[in-house]
Design an enzyme around this catalytic site. Structure first.
Site, PDB file in Angstrom:
ATOM      1  N   LYS A   1       0.831  -1.208   0.000  1.00 55.50           N
ATOM      2  CA  LYS A   1       0.000   0.000   0.000  1.00 55.50           C
ATOM      3  C   LYS A   1       0.865   1.257   0.000  1.00 55.50           C
ATOM      4  O   LYS A   1       0.516   2.259  -0.629  1.00 55.50           O
ATOM      5  CB  LYS A   1      -0.953  -0.010   1.195  1.00 55.50           C
ATOM      6  CG  LYS A   1      -2.042  -1.078   1.123  1.00 55.50           C
ATOM      7  CD  LYS A   1      -2.953  -1.008   2.322  1.00 55.50           C
ATOM      8  CE  LYS A   1      -4.098  -2.009   2.218  1.00 55.50           C
ATOM      9  NZ  LYS A   1      -3.622  -3.401   2.248  1.00 55.50           N
TER      10      LYS A   1
ATOM     11  N   GLU B   1      -3.741   6.926   8.411  1.00 55.02           N
ATOM     12  CA  GLU B   1      -4.493   7.834   7.565  1.00 55.02           C
ATOM     13  C   GLU B   1      -5.791   8.214   8.268  1.00 55.02           C
ATOM     14  O   GLU B   1      -6.216   7.542   9.212  1.00 55.02           O
ATOM     15  CB  GLU B   1      -4.786   7.207   6.197  1.00 55.02           C
ATOM     16  CG  GLU B   1      -5.619   5.953   6.226  1.00 55.02           C
ATOM     17  CD  GLU B   1      -5.774   5.301   4.851  1.00 55.02           C
ATOM     18  OE1 GLU B   1      -4.908   5.516   3.980  1.00 55.02           O
ATOM     19  OE2 GLU B   1      -6.763   4.576   4.657  1.00 55.02           O
TER      20      GLU B   1
ATOM     21  N   HIS C   1     -14.658  -6.783   7.630  1.00 60.22           N
ATOM     22  CA  HIS C   1     -13.883  -6.080   6.602  1.00 60.22           C
ATOM     23  C   HIS C   1     -13.753  -6.884   5.313  1.00 60.22           C
ATOM     24  O   HIS C   1     -12.899  -6.585   4.480  1.00 60.22           O
ATOM     25  CB  HIS C   1     -12.487  -5.707   7.117  1.00 60.22           C
ATOM     26  CG  HIS C   1     -12.498  -4.803   8.309  1.00 60.22           C
ATOM     27  ND1 HIS C   1     -12.835  -3.471   8.243  1.00 60.22           N
ATOM     28  CD2 HIS C   1     -12.230  -5.063   9.612  1.00 60.22           C
ATOM     29  CE1 HIS C   1     -12.761  -2.943   9.459  1.00 60.22           C
ATOM     30  NE2 HIS C   1     -12.395  -3.886  10.296  1.00 60.22           N
TER      31      HIS C   1
ATOM     32  N   ARG D   1      -5.001  -8.750  -9.711  1.00 59.37           N
ATOM     33  CA  ARG D   1      -5.491 -10.082 -10.066  1.00 59.37           C
ATOM     34  C   ARG D   1      -6.949  -9.977 -10.488  1.00 59.37           C
ATOM     35  O   ARG D   1      -7.541  -8.894 -10.446  1.00 59.37           O
ATOM     36  CB  ARG D   1      -5.383 -11.022  -8.863  1.00 59.37           C
ATOM     37  CG  ARG D   1      -6.079 -10.444  -7.627  1.00 59.37           C
ATOM     38  CD  ARG D   1      -6.180 -11.425  -6.491  1.00 59.37           C
ATOM     39  NE  ARG D   1      -6.546 -10.807  -5.229  1.00 59.37           N
ATOM     40  CZ  ARG D   1      -7.761 -10.438  -4.874  1.00 59.37           C
ATOM     41  NH1 ARG D   1      -8.763 -10.595  -5.723  1.00 59.37           N
ATOM     42  NH2 ARG D   1      -7.994  -9.898  -3.702  1.00 59.37           N
TER      43      ARG D   1
END
Length: 490
Positions: free
Chosen positions: A115, A199, A234, A291
């Protein structure tokens, strides 16, 4: 390209092999000892056993997979999703062995697999990103001060993370250090990489992703968006395409941003650029999945594009046969991931045997699965049984078809997410498109499904009693052909 090995199992292996066969190419299946009798094994032209059921001994054994490819004269490997699909080292090994990897180049996979590296790669393109630190935390005091400047709540995230692992929401300054240590520990345990960053936490986020497709000649297009905000732990469980809330203007901006992300790392093949969207319709780059996505069928349903076929064509050096202007949205599609999980018990896995397994059919109904009646769901892998997809001329029709398809999907022997699917597709918030990733937390409790099931059972009982009473009022013919009256006449 005459022979492709599918380095995966279950529904995705079978789905890929169907396209391989359609293209006139031979397929090779791999399987663990637990999957010896799986449909993807019997469907393939050839099949080889990788070893014991555990993934590390079978589907993650890249060296053995490559060795089988050489032995069977395989031209290419399709990794599906999960397992080795986003392993840059494996992709490089495949190419070095002289075998085509059906997916992006190893370098693009490496960059987008982190990330932090992904943020660094795309920030020069002026793509919106969530405010925060775009490098690994090294100084806790500095990170804590940054968190104060951003404003709580903030999110601590693992750089190599996914599926909610290595992720912690921090509501106040006093909890920062403890939550950061937990995130680092979980990231190290899950990914072997304890790098984390912070963040701003978007309080009412929607998860909207863009499907991209790129060839080896600089042609990159997007195939519109998928809404993936209905999640538990999640992880996605309901998806749809297109999103119920995007305007044409926002769709265009997000599509262009996704294309720029792909170009930033010279991406080829299929990929998905994920965005967070806040309640003011601002969107922020989240990550790129290098992918084929689990939820790719909804995109195929609204575009008419076979994404696996396009992957194979790109891998064998063909140009895209269409441009962005050729693509259009046709109707609406929704998808339910049918997991062997108990929605009445915190979605815990429900392992057992499919004593009854009858799939729904009909126009606009698609079932991607890898099981048959009588099979057992193994404990070693993801508990997804099938993906149930419906397509309609608009969102209302797609939802109605889905509710009927769920009703006609007969699974007995274990618990599944089918009742949860009914709950979602009947809920006012979903129907109105007024939901975010907190749908389960805000709207769902097991008691609501239990109440619905109880009400349905009571209604069925009342209908049964009413039918019985009505039958009693009907004059029935006498069963005996001869009667005492006739005998008296004689």
């Amino acid at each position: 390209m005459k022979k492709i090995l599918v380095a995966n199992r279950g529904e995705i292996a079978l789905r890929i092999m169907r396209t391989i066969r359609k293209m006139g190419i031979q397929s090779v299946a791999v399987f663990s000892e637990a999957d010896r009798n799986s449909p993807h094994v019997s469907f393939a032209d050839e099949a080889v056993c990788l070893g014991a059921p555990a993934s590390a001994s079978s589907y993650l054994n890249g060296d053995k997979i490559i060795a089988y490819c050489k032995e069977l004269a395989v031209d290419a490997i399709h990794p599906g999703y999960g397992f080795l699909s986003e392993n840059a080292d494996f992709a490089r090994q495949v190419e070095e062995a002289g075998i085509t990897f059906i997916g992006p180049r190893a370098e693009a996979m490496r960059v987008m697999g982190s990330k932090l590296a992904a943020k660094e790669c795309v920030k020069q393109y002026n793509i919106p990103m969530v405010p925060g630190i775009d490098k690994a935390i090294e100084d806790v005091a500095v990170a804590k001060e940054t968190a104060r400047q951003i404003g709580y709540p903030i999110l601590i995230k693992a750089s190599a993370g996914g599926g909610g692992k290595g992720m912690r929401i921090v509501e106040k300054d006093a909890d920062f250090e403890e939550q950061m240590q937990r995130a680092i520990s979980e990231a190290e345990a899950s990914f072997g990489d304890g790098s984390v960053f912070i963040e701003k936490y978007v309080t009412s986020p929607r998860h909207v992703e863009i499907q991209v497709l790129a060839d080896n000649y600089g042609n990159t297009v997007h195939l519109f968006e998928r809404e993936c905000s209905i999640q538990r732990r999640h992880q996605k469980v309901v998806e749809e395409a297109p999103s119920a809330i995007l305007t044409p203007e926002i769709r265009k901006k997000m599509g262009e941003a996704a294309v720029m992300v792909a170009r930033s790392c010279n991406y080829t093949s299929t990929g998905t650029v994920e965005f967070l969207m806040d309640d003011k319709m601002n969107f922020y780059f989240l990550e790129m999945n290098t992918r084929l996505q689990v939820e790719h069928p909804v995109t195929e349903m609204i575009t008419g594009i076979d994404l696996v076929e396009e992957q194979i064509k790109i891998a064998r050096g063909e140009k895209l046969s269409f441009t962005q202007d050729d693509l259009a949205i046709n109707g609406h599609a929704v998808e339910l991931r049918v997991y062997a999980e108990d929605p009445l018990n915190n979605f815990l896995p429900s392992i057992g045997t499919l004593s009854t397994y009858i799939k729904p059919q009909g126009e606009g109904v698609r079932v991607d699965d890898g099981y048959e009646e009588g099979m057992q769901i193994p404990i070693y892998y993801d508990p997804m049984i099938a993906k149930l997809v419906t397509h309609g001329k608009d969102r209302t029709e797609a939802i109605q078809k889905m509710k009927m398809a769920i009703k006609n999907f007969k699974i007995e022997g274990l618990s599944t997410t089918l009742p949860f699917g009914t709950f979602v597709f009947e809920h006012e918030a979903f129907i109105r498109g007024k939901f975010d990733t907190h749908f389960v937390k805000n709207h769902y409790t097991p008691e609501l499904i239990k109440e619905k099931q109880k009400a349905n059972a009571e209604a069925a009982a009342l209908i049964g009693v009413k039918y019985w009473l009505e039958q009693q009022k009907i004059l029935k013919p006498v069963e005996h052909k001869t009667t005492s009256w006739k005998r008296r006449l004689a």
